[in-house]
Design an enzyme around this catalytic site. Structure first.
Site, short mmCIF file in Angstrom:
data_model
loop_
_atom_site.label_atom_id
_atom_site.label_comp_id
_atom_site.label_asym_id
_atom_site.label_seq_id
_atom_site.Cartn_x
_atom_site.Cartn_y
_atom_site.Cartn_z
N ASP A 35 0.97 -0.95 0.21
CA ASP A 35 0.20 0.31 0.00
C ASP A 35 0.63 1.04 0.17
O ASP A 35 0.74 2.46 -0.08
CB ASP A 35 -1.19 -0.19 1.24
CG ASP A 35 0.02 -0.20 2.67
OD1 ASP A 35 1.02 -0.12 2.26
OD2 ASP A 35 -0.79 0.20 3.57
N SER A 36 2.63 0.97 -0.18
CA SER A 36 3.28 2.15 -0.16
C SER A 36 3.00 2.45 -1.98
O SER A 36 3.11 3.56 -1.91
CB SER A 36 4.70 1.70 0.13
OG SER A 36 4.95 0.61 -0.72
N ASP A 58 -1.08 -5.78 -0.23
CA ASP A 58 -1.33 -5.26 1.08
C ASP A 58 -2.80 -5.16 1.82
O ASP A 58 -3.60 -4.41 0.31
CB ASP A 58 -1.02 -3.85 0.86
CG ASP A 58 0.84 -4.28 1.78
OD1 ASP A 58 0.69 -4.92 2.63
OD2 ASP A 58 1.13 -3.47 1.89
N LYS A 63 -1.53 -9.23 2.70
CA LYS A 63 -0.74 -9.01 4.51
C LYS A 63 -1.07 -7.23 4.96
O LYS A 63 -2.02 -6.96 4.18
CB LYS A 63 0.97 -7.83 4.09
CG LYS A 63 1.96 -7.64 4.99
CD LYS A 63 3.07 -7.59 4.21
CE LYS A 63 3.32 -6.00 3.55
NZ LYS A 63 2.92 -4.47 4.55
N GLU A 78 -1.19 -5.50 8.35
CA GLU A 78 0.07 -4.87 9.71
C GLU A 78 -0.90 -4.33 11.01
O GLU A 78 -1.70 -4.32 10.90
CB GLU A 78 0.47 -3.40 8.99
CG GLU A 78 0.49 -2.67 8.10
CD GLU A 78 0.75 -1.02 8.35
OE1 GLU A 78 0.58 -0.30 8.25
OE2 GLU A 78 1.24 -0.95 7.03
N GLU A 109 9.61 -4.64 9.82
CA GLU A 109 10.26 -3.46 9.46
C GLU A 109 10.81 -2.61 10.23
O GLU A 109 10.56 -2.00 11.53
CB GLU A 109 8.57 -2.38 8.65
CG GLU A 109 9.13 -1.06 8.04
CD GLU A 109 8.62 -0.47 7.39
OE1 GLU A 109 6.64 -0.81 6.72
OE2 GLU A 109 8.86 0.62 6.90
O1 KIV Z 1 3.63 -1.04 1.21
C1 KIV Z 1 4.31 -1.20 0.88
O2 KIV Z 1 6.11 -0.81 0.80
C2 KIV Z 1 5.16 -2.78 2.24
C3 KIV Z 1 6.65 -2.33 2.44
C4 KIV Z 1 6.86 -1.60 3.77
C5 KIV Z 1 7.12 -4.12 3.71
O3 KIV Z 1 3.99 -2.80 3.55
#
Ligand code: KIV
Length: 288
Positions: A53-54, A92, A122, A124, A191
């Protein structure tokens, strides 16, 4: 290893990643968000690709990841999964797609699989999300946990900072890791935690845990492809090694293109489609 074409390679499975941990082999993962980059990552033979989600920051230019939507994630997951034939693709779950209820979490995780075609999701968070992870896994969806610095709660954490520096914080992150493993996560992302805390976590876990900004002792490493090649304009975190300066290459190409267009040296005859004389004459006769 360079796969001549990722399409010919065998698909990496969750079991393959576990075997790597068992054999002490490092797992390689990159984050990317689009078809051409994903194609290159797959050809390079990385083990896993994360559609992070970055993308909210890196390709959509926002300040943080909080506003990323399910629709945006699905859109980018589709682009990446069209390219990747070898690596295991993880998508994500964006902020508020799994925190509101276990039903929402299962539904949205399922959408990333069914509509985004990813292999796993994934999310968090630590212990407090163990029951959510268990429910998603029981619904048949593989889950990666993400602990340490969790960007979706960056305001609560007071910024993009190293986590787990004092004993209580370190113990909490270790407890988070163990509870996510017990809940059925098949892999973790750690992270921005100190290197020896990441080592301790990896030693305690049966499942693999890849690190980002967490030192060399983790079961594998993860970086954003855009950071590695100098394509993120905002900042380069301390933990990133820049392997190429693609921005410079693109800038040079754009400046040369601009120069050539302005002085009329592009396009040349080679770049043109020609109209034969007869057709041109007919057109001119008709239009006068
Ligand atoms: O969104 C992302 O790129 C991530 C990484 C920081 C692992 O979750």
């Amino acid at each position: 290893m360079r796969e001549e074409d990722g399409r010919k390679a065998k698909k990496i499975t969750i079991q393959d990643l576990q075997t790597k941990k068992d054999l002490g082999e490092k797992i390689v993962r990159v984050t990317c968000y689009d078809y051409p980059m994903a194609l290159l990552a797959d050809r390079a033979g990385v083990d896993s690709v994360l559609v992070g989600d970055s993308l909210g920051m890196v390709v959509l230019g926002r300040e943080n990841t909080v506003a990323v939507t399910m629709e945006e994630m699905i859109h980018h997951c589709r682009a990446v999964t069209r390219a990747v034939k070898h690596a295991l693709v993880i998508g994500d779950l964006p902020f508020l797609s799994y925190q509101t209820s276990v039903q929402d979490a299962i539904r949205n995780a399922g959408r990333l699989l069914k509509e985004g075609n990813v292999d796993a999701v994934k999310l968090e968070g630590g212990k407090e999300f163990a029951s959510t992870v268990r429910a998603i896994v029981e619904a048949g969806i593989p889950v990666v946990g993400h602990i340490g610095l969790t960007p979706q709660t960056v305001s609560k954490l007071g910024g993009f900072k190293v986590q787990g520096k004092d004993a209580d914080a370190a113990k909490k992150i270790l407890a988070d890791a163990v509870s996510l493993e017990q809940a059925g996560a098949f892999m973790l992302t750690i992270e921005c935690v100190p290197d020896r805390l990441a080592k301790l976590i990896c030693e305690r876990l049966i499942i693999p845990a890849t690190g980002i900004g967490s030192g060399p002792y983790t079961d594998g490493q993860s970086l954003s492809l855009y950071d590695m090649i100098g394509l993120f304009d905002r900042f380069t975190p301390k933990f990133v090694k820049q392997y190429a300066d693609v921005s410079e290459i693109i800038l040079n190409a754009l400046e040369e293109f601009s120069r050539e267009v302005r002085k009329g040296s592009f396009p040349m005859q080679d770049h043109c489609f020609t109209l034969n004389d007869e057709v041109l004459k007919k057109v001119l006769d008709d239009v006068g």
